[in-house]
Design an enzyme around this catalytic site. Structure first.
Site, short mmCIF file in Angstrom:
data_model
loop_
_atom_site.label_atom_id
_atom_site.label_comp_id
_atom_site.label_asym_id
_atom_site.label_seq_id
_atom_site.Cartn_x
_atom_site.Cartn_y
_atom_site.Cartn_z
N ARG A 253 -19.33 -13.53 2.49
CA ARG A 253 -19.74 -12.17 2.12
C ARG A 253 -18.60 -11.30 1.59
O ARG A 253 -18.82 -10.22 1.07
CB ARG A 253 -20.41 -11.48 3.32
N LYS B 34 14.15 1.71 -7.40
CA LYS B 34 13.85 0.32 -7.02
C LYS B 34 15.14 -0.42 -6.76
O LYS B 34 16.08 -0.33 -7.57
CB LYS B 34 13.08 -0.36 -8.14
#
Ligand code: UD1
Ligand code: CA
Length: 452
Positions: free
Chosen positions: A19, A339
């Site tokens: 599901r 970063k």
């Protein structure tokens, strides 16, 4: 109590998860930045359980690898056919045969169960019960096994929805699925479970009646429905996420973090906070973030894999990506992306800047619009900026490049070569001026137009 009793947790992770409509196995879907399996293994560790067995479906090396990454001493067993919860537990027969006092059965798709609840199940065994089942009052009991008790609250049996009479279906106290079973008797009891039921499956829940037939008692431990939420689809995954986020926010606030609008702040299970951190609204924190004492995260910032030093300020609208390490009192302002870079004490990167693969020295000032050009399409290169350096606005620093301590970079420079300490570098078109040029240009063009 648990310290003297030896425990084995069998974590069932062999579900197909149809599901979820996903290529990823269900138990590797994430809640608060870590897999559901990881949540269960973390709770097991909190409950002082020393041995862990994980039961996976055939060919599920990805689930095995995640289990071993998180619990290197775990034993992984494959359930070749999906024949029911008791059958799944018996896939770990070898681990159970090694002997334990407390055998715990957990579902990897029930990620919010706490270590405290596992300890409560263990306590029931320590007090003499043969089995303890985790129960909850279901808002809608449909589909769950019902806990059938006698008048004094002793557990008599668990009846699955499909096998229940109308009277039994009226019971609201439901089986969460998790259980603690007397380790010494477990293999015997589990071995007696058959599959003569509506689904033709080997139901773990049958162990209650088997234990009682053996003269032992069965006890119910209660939990809130939110804690035992099972995830079968992505709607339930989002419900589990909401519960996990609320817990994390409350824990952070209880530990001294101020959140102006906690419902708009998203955290991860591993987010680490110091005291007196202030988080403004609409902040998203991904995995691997630590924020030290007194830091301020202004609104609309996104952090992931970053560490923020004491007294640092971030945002609004800042993005800290993995490897961003900001020291004390660093400042990162609006529309700045950082970063894989170290920003030392007191350095300022206040506006519209990209800093990647860089080291910024203490108290350096990085002007608006500075870009570290760290990538040539193939490789990444580092930029080093010394302490107290001043980078003028709208500069491009083409890595690999070093700016010496205390150096000045003139605004609009494209710096391709190293700059010595305390030097001034200007690397842009030289300014020239022609007096009266614009006026004579306009006059000439106007005359041309009039002549046409
Ligand atoms: C089970 C309980 C039910 C309880 C419900 C709570 C039984 C027989 N029933 O029902 O009383 O109310 O959980 O959600 O235990 N699994 C395997 N291999 C199998 C079968 C199951 O690994 O062969 C795993 C599933 O991946 C899942 C867990 O065991 O994590 C429960 O299985 P599931 O089929 O969802 O059980 P339910 O029918 O929901
Ligand atoms: Ca289920």
């Amino acid at each position: 109590m648990p310290s003297q009793r030896k425990a084995l947790a069998v974590v069932l992770a062999a579900g197909e998860g149809t599901r979820m409509k996903s290529d990823r196995p269900k138990v590797l879907h994430q809640v608060a930045g870590r897999s559901m399996l990881a949540h269960v293994l973390a709770a097991v560790a909190v409950a002082g359980v020393e041995s862990v067995a994980v039961v996976v479906g055939p060919g599920r090396n990805d689930v095995r690898d995640e289990a071993l990454r998180l619990a290197p001493h775990a034993r992984v067993f494959v359930q070749a056919e999906r024949l029911g919860t008791a059958h799944a537990v018996l896939a770990a027969r070898e681990a159970i045969a090694d002997g334990c006092d407390d055998l715990l059965v957990l579902f990897a798709d029930t990620p919010l169960v706490t270590g405290a609840t596992i300890l409560a199940l263990r306590a029931a065994l320590a007090e003499g019960a043969g089995v303890a089942a985790l129960g909850f009052a279901a808002a809608d009991p449909f589909g769950y096994g019902r806990l059938l008790q006698d008048d004094s609250g002793r557990l008599l049996a668990i009846r699955e929805e499909k096998d229940a009479s109308d009277a039994e279906r009226a019971v609201r106290l439901c089986n969460a699925g998790l259980m603690a079973i007397d380790g010494g008797s477990a293999l015997d009891w589990l071995g007696r479970i058959g599959a003569a039921n509506a689904k033709g499956e080997f139901y773990l829940t049958d162990v209650i009646e088997i234990a009682r037939d053996a003269g032992r008692t069965a006890q119910v431990v209660r939990a809130e429905e939110t804690e035992v939420l099972g995830v079968n689809d992505r709607i339930q995954l989002a419900q589990a996420e909401a519960v996990a986020q609320n817990r994390l926010r409350r824990a952070a606030m209880a530990a001294g973090v101020t959140m102006v609008a906690p419902e708009t702040v998203f955290l991860c299970a591993d987010t680490a906070f110091g005291r007196d951190v202030l988080i403004e609204p609409h902040v998203v924190i991904g995995p691997g973030v630590s924020i030290a004492d007194g830091a301020v995260i202004h609104a609309f910032s996104h952090l992931e894999g970053a560490s923020v030093g004491a007294g640092a300020t971030i945002g609004p609208y800042a993005r800290l990506r993995p490897g961003a390490r900001l020291a004390e009192k660093a400042k990162v302002g609006n529309f700045v992306e950082i970063k894989n870079a170290n920003v030392a004490t007191g350095a300022k990167v206040n506006h519209l800047t990209y800093i990647g693969d860089a080291d910024i020295g203490a108290n350096a000032n990085i002007g608006a619009g500075t870009i570290t050009c760290n990538y040539d399409g193939f490789f990444k290169y580092r930029t080093e900026i010394g302490e107290n350096a001043f980078i003028g606005s709208n500069s491009a620093l083409v890595a690999p490049v070093k700016i010496g301590a205390g150096a000045y970079v003139g605004s609009g420079s494209v710096v391709t070569k190293n700059v010595a300490a305390d030097a001034l570098v200007v690397a842009r078109g030289r300014q020239m001026e022609k007096a009266g040029w614009a006026a004579s240009f306009r006059a000439a063009q106007a005359a041309k137009k009039a002549a046409k």
